[in-house]
Design a protein around this motif. Structure first.
Motif, PDB file in Angstrom:
ATOM      1  N   TRP A 102     -24.009  17.132  -0.605  1.00  0.00           N
ATOM      2  CA  TRP A 102     -24.512  17.329   0.759  1.00  0.00           C
ATOM      3  C   TRP A 102     -25.607  18.399   0.818  1.00  0.00           C
ATOM      4  N   GLU A 103     -26.338  18.567  -0.277  1.00  0.00           N
ATOM      5  CA  GLU A 103     -27.485  19.469  -0.302  1.00  0.00           C
ATOM      6  C   GLU A 103     -28.470  19.115   0.813  1.00  0.00           C
ATOM      7  N   GLU A 104     -29.119  20.138   1.365  1.00  0.00           N
ATOM      8  CA  GLU A 104     -30.067  19.919   2.456  1.00  0.00           C
ATOM      9  C   GLU A 104     -31.276  19.096   1.992  1.00  0.00           C
ATOM     10  N   ILE A 105     -31.793  19.385   0.815  1.00  0.00           N
ATOM     11  CA  ILE A 105     -32.959  18.670   0.281  1.00  0.00           C
ATOM     12  C   ILE A 105     -32.461  17.439  -0.478  1.00  0.00           C
ATOM     13  N   PRO A 106     -32.851  16.227  -0.046  1.00  0.00           N
ATOM     14  CA  PRO A 106     -32.333  14.994  -0.651  1.00  0.00           C
ATOM     15  C   PRO A 106     -32.544  14.926  -2.165  1.00  0.00           C
ATOM     16  N   GLN A 107     -33.685  15.430  -2.647  1.00  0.00           N
ATOM     17  CA  GLN A 107     -33.982  15.345  -4.071  1.00  0.00           C
ATOM     18  C   GLN A 107     -33.016  16.160  -4.927  1.00  0.00           C
ATOM     19  N   PHE A 108     -32.350  17.139  -4.316  1.00  0.00           N
ATOM     20  CA  PHE A 108     -31.413  17.981  -5.062  1.00  0.00           C
ATOM     21  C   PHE A 108     -30.038  17.333  -5.178  1.00  0.00           C
ATOM     22  N   ARG A 109     -29.805  16.235  -4.467  1.00  0.00           N
ATOM     23  CA  ARG A 109     -28.508  15.563  -4.528  1.00  0.00           C
ATOM     24  C   ARG A 109     -28.452  14.666  -5.772  1.00  0.00           C
ATOM     25  N   PRO A 110     -27.303  14.585  -6.431  1.00  0.00           N
ATOM     26  CA  PRO A 110     -27.182  13.712  -7.606  1.00  0.00           C
ATOM     27  C   PRO A 110     -27.156  12.248  -7.179  1.00  0.00           C
ATOM     28  N   ASN A 111     -27.429  11.352  -8.121  1.00  0.00           N
ATOM     29  CA  ASN A 111     -27.261   9.934  -7.815  1.00  0.00           C
ATOM     30  C   ASN A 111     -25.850   9.502  -8.188  1.00  0.00           C
ATOM     31  N   PHE A 112     -25.513   8.253  -7.918  1.00  0.00           N
ATOM     32  CA  PHE A 112     -24.132   7.813  -8.107  1.00  0.00           C
ATOM     33  C   PHE A 112     -23.749   7.682  -9.582  1.00  0.00           C
ATOM     34  N   VAL A 113     -24.744   7.528 -10.447  1.00  0.00           N
ATOM     35  CA  VAL A 113     -24.430   7.496 -11.886  1.00  0.00           C
ATOM     36  C   VAL A 113     -23.917   8.858 -12.335  1.00  0.00           C
ATOM     37  N   ILE A 114     -24.605   9.914 -11.898  1.00  0.00           N
ATOM     38  CA  ILE A 114     -24.178  11.285 -12.239  1.00  0.00           C
ATOM     39  C   ILE A 114     -22.830  11.604 -11.604  1.00  0.00           C
ATOM     40  N   ILE A 115     -22.670  11.175 -10.346  1.00  0.00           N
ATOM     41  CA  ILE A 115     -21.398  11.423  -9.653  1.00  0.00           C
ATOM     42  C   ILE A 115     -20.251  10.749 -10.395  1.00  0.00           C
ATOM     43  N   THR A 116     -20.480   9.498 -10.833  1.00  0.00           N
ATOM     44  CA  THR A 116     -19.440   8.763 -11.565  1.00  0.00           C
ATOM     45  C   THR A 116     -19.069   9.474 -12.860  1.00  0.00           C
ATOM     46  N   ASP A 117     -20.088   9.922 -13.598  1.00  0.00           N
ATOM     47  CA  ASP A 117     -19.836  10.641 -14.851  1.00  0.00           C
ATOM     48  C   ASP A 117     -19.017  11.902 -14.606  1.00  0.00           C
ATOM     49  N   CYS A 118     -19.357  12.635 -13.552  1.00  0.00           N
ATOM     50  CA  CYS A 118     -18.623  13.862 -13.217  1.00  0.00           C
ATOM     51  C   CYS A 118     -17.158  13.559 -12.910  1.00  0.00           C
ATOM     52  N   LEU A 119     -16.929  12.518 -12.125  1.00  0.00           N
ATOM     53  CA  LEU A 119     -15.557  12.189 -11.740  1.00  0.00           C
ATOM     54  C   LEU A 119     -14.750  11.666 -12.936  1.00  0.00           C
ATOM     55  N   LYS A 120     -15.423  10.948 -13.843  1.00  0.00           N
ATOM     56  CA  LYS A 120     -14.714  10.483 -15.048  1.00  0.00           C
ATOM     57  C   LYS A 120     -14.266  11.667 -15.902  1.00  0.00           C
ATOM     58  N   LYS A 121     -15.140  12.684 -15.989  1.00  0.00           N
ATOM     59  CA  LYS A 121     -14.778  13.885 -16.749  1.00  0.00           C
ATOM     60  C   LYS A 121     -13.613  14.613 -16.088  1.00  0.00           C
ATOM     61  N   LEU A 122     -13.644  14.655 -14.760  1.00  0.00           N
ATOM     62  CA  LEU A 122     -12.568  15.311 -14.025  1.00  0.00           C
ATOM     63  C   LEU A 122     -11.270  14.528 -14.121  1.00  0.00           C
ATOM     64  N   ASN A 123     -11.374  13.209 -14.302  1.00  0.00           N
ATOM     65  CA  ASN A 123     -10.198  12.337 -14.343  1.00  0.00           C
ATOM     66  C   ASN A 123      -9.386  12.496 -15.630  1.00  0.00           C
ATOM     67  N   LYS A 124     -10.066  12.908 -16.706  1.00  0.00           N
ATOM     68  CA  LYS A 124      -9.400  13.164 -17.993  1.00  0.00           C
ATOM     69  C   LYS A 124      -8.589  11.953 -18.464  1.00  0.00           C
ATOM     70  N   GLY A 125      -9.147  10.783 -18.320  1.00  0.00           N
ATOM     71  CA  GLY A 125      -8.497   9.592 -18.853  1.00  0.00           C
ATOM     72  C   GLY A 125      -7.407   9.013 -17.981  1.00  0.00           C
ATOM     73  N   ARG A 126      -7.157   9.634 -16.808  1.00  0.00           N
ATOM     74  CA  ARG A 126      -6.105   9.093 -15.939  1.00  0.00           C
ATOM     75  C   ARG A 126      -6.566   7.789 -15.315  1.00  0.00           C
ATOM     76  N   HIS A 127      -5.593   7.041 -14.777  1.00  0.00           N
ATOM     77  CA  HIS A 127      -5.920   5.776 -14.124  1.00  0.00           C
ATOM     78  C   HIS A 127      -6.831   6.022 -12.927  1.00  0.00           C
ATOM     79  N   THR A 128      -7.619   4.995 -12.591  1.00  0.00           N
ATOM     80  CA  THR A 128      -8.531   5.128 -11.455  1.00  0.00           C
ATOM     81  C   THR A 128      -7.746   5.329 -10.166  1.00  0.00           C
ATOM     82  N   ASN A 129      -8.335   6.085  -9.288  1.00  0.00           N
ATOM     83  CA  ASN A 129      -7.700   6.353  -7.990  1.00  0.00           C
ATOM     84  C   ASN A 129      -8.614   5.897  -6.856  1.00  0.00           C
ATOM     85  N   LEU A 130      -8.297   6.302  -5.666  1.00  0.00           N
ATOM     86  CA  LEU A 130      -9.059   5.887  -4.489  1.00  0.00           C
ATOM     87  C   LEU A 130     -10.511   6.330  -4.572  1.00  0.00           C
TER      88      LEU A 130
END
Length: 394
Positions: A102-130
């Motif tokens: 939710w950065e004010e400047i749109p260009q500073f926001r990540p895209n969904f590929v980066i977001i997905t990678d971040c969440l996969k790292k946070l998931n630590k191999g657990r099953h997918t969630n909501l």
């Protein structure tokens, strides 16, 4: 009843305001024009992530009204006004990701590929969630968005091309281009142009003995043939009214004294088609085309808004019309001024008709255009021309 309508309007306004809580600041500034972007979707994802983490509505820890929240989000506060999420709701890395989204400047926001990678790292191999499911859906949307935009852009370009082609059929190309660029097209004086008029001798009688559909098909066949021939000459089709056909040369683009030659050669070409043109419902009948030509000054300009037309005004238009209406079937009637210009150009064969009295003009010596030294196509047999009695002289 008034109170019910007022309540309904207030309810609709409140619903629209609530929807804007998920809208990115850059799109809020453009409201009520609804805009969409992938970076705007990333911002919306951050607000949804806040809802998931807090298990509550957006800005649940804020006491402001929705309209007040939206006003503060729009004004670029430093730091930007955003929902407050207690640290105990999740890991710090998730909170960091949410703040990036939710950065004010749109260009500073990540895209969904980066977001997905971040969440996969946070998931630590657990099953997918909501959250993963939501990310997958938004990622598919983001990937398909560019294809959708490209397809819609192509459709828009096709519709624009159709509109431009229609405009070019109604107006000269140079005038149409000026209008598309937002320029004002002022009336313009032309010192000399040549105008062509034609009609069909006996058209009233022909139409009376035909069905409306037959008349429409006949005129469509004739003018489609004429329009095709026009494309090879430096002329502009001004208009058609019933069986009358009007063409001009020398405007809006000047062509020296070639305007008279262009119209004269066009007239010979159109008259030559009468040797082969067939009326569908009267195939054995000779079409009695008559043509009048005159050269002189005119004023031209665009008239109208709903269906703009490029119209010509001045005595030259009336003179050319009289040359046609006082002419004879299967002949090209030429005014003294057009004869002078054609004589200067050379190559045209003209016969003197003699003195003719034109209404509003008086007696003048006119001419028949009967050919050109380089024109080899056959012209109609004058023995098949309509009798004088069949003519309607005006």
């Amino acid at each position: 009843m008034k109170q019910t309508c007022k309540t309904r309007m207030h309810s609709n306004y409140f619903i629209i305001t609530l929807v804007l809580l998920w809208t990115a600041p850059e799109h809020l500034k453009a409201f009520p024009s609804f805009q969409h972007s992938q970076k705007g979707d990333v911002y919306s994802f951050a607000i949804i992530l806040q809802e998931i983490l807090t298990r509550d509505i957006p800005y649940c820890n804020c006491t402001l009204s929705p309209s007040e929240i939206i006003s503060r989000v729009k004004v670029n506060e430093k730091p930007p006004f955003r929902p407050k999420v207690p640290p105990e709701c999740t890991e710090e890395s998730v909170l960091t990701l949410m703040r990036m989204c939710w950065e004010e400047i749109p260009q500073f926001r990540p895209n969904f590929v980066i977001i997905t990678d971040c969440l996969k790292k946070l998931n630590k191999g657990r099953h997918t969630n909501l959250v993963d499911n939501m990310i997958n859906m938004m990622e598919k949307y983001a990937n398909n968005l560019e294809d959708l935009v490209e397809e819609r852009t192509k459709q828009l370009e096709e519709e624009q091309n159709k509109t431009e082609q229609l405009l070019l059929r109604m107006l000269p190309g140079s005038v149409a281009n000026d209008l598309k660029r937002g320029k004002t097209v002022n009336p313009e004086y032309f010192s000399e142009v040549t105008i062509f008029f034609s009609d069909i001798v006996g058209f009233t009688k022909l139409a009376a003995g035909s069905s409306p559909l037959e008349v429409v098909n006949f005129l469509n066949d004739l003018y489609t043939c004429f329009d095709t021939i026009l494309e090879t000459f430096d002329v502009y089709k001004v208009e058609t009214i019933g069986d009358a056909y009007m063409v001009a040369s020398g405007l809006p683009l000047l062509n020296g004294n070639r305007h008279a030659a262009e119209i004269a050669l066009l007239a010979l070409e159109l008259l030559s088609t009468m040797t082969s043109f067939k009326i569908r419902h009267h195939p054995s009948r000779q079409l009695q085309l008559r043509i009048g030509i005159h050269s002189g000054p005119v004023v031209a300009g665009v008239v109208g808004l709903t269906m703009p037309r490029y119209c010509l005004f001045g005595d030259t238009v009336n003179y050319a019309s009289r040359m046609e209406s006082c002419g004879l079937a299967l002949r090209i009637h030429v005014s003294p001024r057009s004869q002078e210009v054609l004589s200067v150009i050379g190559g045209f064969i003209l016969d003197k008709r003699g003195v003719v009295t034109l209404k509003g003009i008086g007696p003048i010596i006119t001419y028949w255009l009967v050919g050109h030294e380089n024109f080899q196509k056959p012209l109609p047999d004058l023995s098949k021309a309509a009798s004088i009695e069949a003519h309607d002289f005006k």
